[in-house]
Design a protein around this motif. Sequence first.
Motif, short mmCIF file in Angstrom:
data_model
loop_
_atom_site.label_atom_id
_atom_site.label_comp_id
_atom_site.label_asym_id
_atom_site.label_seq_id
_atom_site.Cartn_x
_atom_site.Cartn_y
_atom_site.Cartn_z
N GLU A 213 1.13 -1.29 -0.10
CA GLU A 213 -0.14 -0.02 0.14
C GLU A 213 0.82 0.98 0.09
O GLU A 213 2.06 1.33 0.35
N TYR A 214 0.18 2.22 -0.24
CA TYR A 214 0.93 3.54 -0.35
C TYR A 214 1.01 4.22 1.21
O TYR A 214 0.10 4.24 1.90
N ALA A 215 2.31 4.47 1.41
CA ALA A 215 2.80 5.25 2.65
C ALA A 215 2.45 6.57 2.67
O ALA A 215 1.85 7.44 3.67
N SER A 216 3.09 7.37 1.73
CA SER A 216 3.06 8.62 1.54
C SER A 216 3.18 8.98 0.21
O SER A 216 3.66 8.26 -0.84
N VAL A 217 2.62 10.43 -0.28
CA VAL A 217 2.79 11.07 -1.64
C VAL A 217 3.07 12.34 -1.52
O VAL A 217 2.62 13.10 -0.44
N SER A 218 3.76 12.78 -2.46
CA SER A 218 4.07 14.31 -2.72
C SER A 218 4.00 14.53 -4.36
O SER A 218 4.37 13.75 -5.09
N ALA A 219 3.15 15.54 -4.55
CA ALA A 219 2.84 15.83 -5.93
C ALA A 219 2.66 17.30 -6.17
O ALA A 219 2.70 18.06 -5.41
N ARG A 220 3.00 17.57 -7.62
CA ARG A 220 3.01 18.74 -8.11
C ARG A 220 1.76 18.82 -9.48
O ARG A 220 1.95 17.67 -10.17
N THR A 221 1.27 19.67 -9.71
CA THR A 221 -0.07 19.66 -10.83
C THR A 221 0.13 20.94 -11.59
O THR A 221 0.72 21.98 -11.18
N LEU A 222 -0.25 20.66 -12.92
CA LEU A 222 -0.41 21.97 -13.86
C LEU A 222 -1.57 21.79 -14.56
O LEU A 222 -2.36 20.60 -14.84
N SER A 223 -2.29 23.21 -14.73
CA SER A 223 -3.47 22.84 -15.67
C SER A 223 -3.29 24.07 -16.67
O SER A 223 -3.16 25.18 -16.55
N LYS A 224 -2.94 23.79 -18.09
CA LYS A 224 -2.58 24.31 -19.13
C LYS A 224 -3.58 24.41 -20.22
O LYS A 224 -3.38 25.06 -21.05
N SER A 225 -4.65 23.78 -20.15
CA SER A 225 -5.65 23.41 -21.20
C SER A 225 -6.81 24.55 -21.10
O SER A 225 -7.78 24.43 -21.88
N GLY A 226 -6.77 25.18 -19.94
CA GLY A 226 -8.12 26.11 -19.85
C GLY A 226 -9.18 25.42 -19.26
O GLY A 226 -10.17 26.21 -18.96
N ARG A 227 -8.99 24.04 -18.89
CA ARG A 227 -9.96 23.67 -17.95
C ARG A 227 -9.99 23.82 -16.49
O ARG A 227 -8.96 24.17 -15.98
N ALA A 228 -10.92 23.71 -15.72
CA ALA A 228 -10.97 23.74 -14.31
C ALA A 228 -10.31 22.56 -13.41
O ALA A 228 -9.61 22.90 -12.48
N HIS A 229 -9.97 21.64 -14.32
CA HIS A 229 -9.08 20.52 -13.59
C HIS A 229 -7.57 20.55 -14.12
O HIS A 229 -7.30 21.09 -15.13
N GLU A 230 -6.65 19.70 -13.32
CA GLU A 230 -5.39 19.65 -13.66
C GLU A 230 -5.19 18.88 -14.88
O GLU A 230 -6.10 17.71 -15.01
N ASP A 231 -4.33 19.14 -15.65
CA ASP A 231 -4.12 18.18 -17.00
C ASP A 231 -2.39 17.58 -16.84
O ASP A 231 -2.14 16.74 -17.88
N MET A 232 -1.56 17.68 -15.91
CA MET A 232 -0.52 17.18 -15.63
C MET A 232 -0.08 17.03 -14.22
O MET A 232 -0.52 17.74 -13.47
N VAL A 233 0.64 15.70 -13.87
CA VAL A 233 0.76 15.75 -12.44
C VAL A 233 2.04 14.93 -12.40
O VAL A 233 2.51 14.08 -13.46
N THR A 234 3.05 15.22 -11.47
CA THR A 234 4.15 14.33 -11.13
C THR A 234 3.89 14.00 -9.58
O THR A 234 3.71 14.80 -8.78
N VAL A 235 4.08 12.55 -9.32
CA VAL A 235 3.91 12.03 -8.14
C VAL A 235 5.37 11.35 -7.67
O VAL A 235 5.61 10.60 -8.43
N THR A 236 5.76 11.84 -6.46
CA THR A 236 6.68 10.74 -5.98
C THR A 236 6.10 10.42 -4.33
O THR A 236 5.17 10.95 -3.93
#
Length: 339
Positions: free
Chosen positions: A180-203
């Motif tokens: 199972e996952y113990a922890s996550v750290s993430a960053r997102t971008l929204s570049k397509s003009g939508r309300a939601h994110e369209d790119m994410v990196t997760v470690t």
Amino acid sequence: MGGARLRAGLIGLGAMGRNHARVLGLLDGVDLVGVADPAGGTLADGTPVVPTLGELLALRPHYAVVACPTALHEETGMALAAHGVCALIEKPLAHSVVAARRLVDAFEARGLVAAVGHIERFNPALQSLRSRLEAGELGEVFQVVTRRQGPFPHRIADVGVVKDLATHDIDLTGWVTGQEYASVSARTLSKSGRAHEDMVTVTGDLTDGTLVSHLVNWLSPLKERFTAVTGERGCLVADTLTADLTSYANGAVTTEWEALRAFRGVSEGDMIRYAIPKREPLLVEHERFRDAVADRDTTGVVTLREGLRTVEVATAVLESARDHRSVRLPAARRAPARP
């Protein structure tokens, strides 16, 4: 069910819904009795398309496939559970952790078979990869890396890339490693003009200390579905677009060229691309769910509790990106013991 044919219904006739309709029409032992979609009408094979869920329930299906927008999963699933209808719900299970928990509780309380459509579990490359990890071919597992990127899918409007695409990688990572996952750290971008994110990196890391990394986006002209698991004996790489699995073994032959040895760390060994049977994952998923409904046994499917855990991890990813901090995950709740 006493060996009788199962009656199946389908809710939603979008891009994924049409794929489900095609496979249900081919499935041994199953009759697709109707589809619920606001458009109405009939399918090419004559299957009726009714505008409301109530009209579909009147056709008395034993189970239904939920392929409507994610925001409607909770309402639809709760109605199916209330009417005693088993359900295969497309991923993600629900739009929120609270909604996912309600679905888990509703189906478990009624003793109904229900599953989540995490289709990557039925990809032959990942099934082979998991079997090889279970057999100890890599020894201790150190890291899981996934990349899932491609152009924007116009079929998606109600969620971002984390819940639509990253949930594939979250689920398959926990499944192939058994952790199972113990922890996550993430960053997102929204570049397509939508309300939601369209790119994410997760470690992040899993409960046994395995490191994980996910790159997911809707902003690339390159379509890629890549999973690499690295361990003490080498690396296994799955391409789930082509269902190919390749092994890169650590070499047993010492490199005598000292400068090269220092640069490479481990020496190169054999590289093997395995020849594995390749059946369509969606068909295998439907066969497993059909058998689960007939036998009242969820061993071969992705349970709602597993789907809930994926929603919990995805929510933690979004929380981490929003707050710019690492998020630790609580232990998953276990299903109550059956009497």
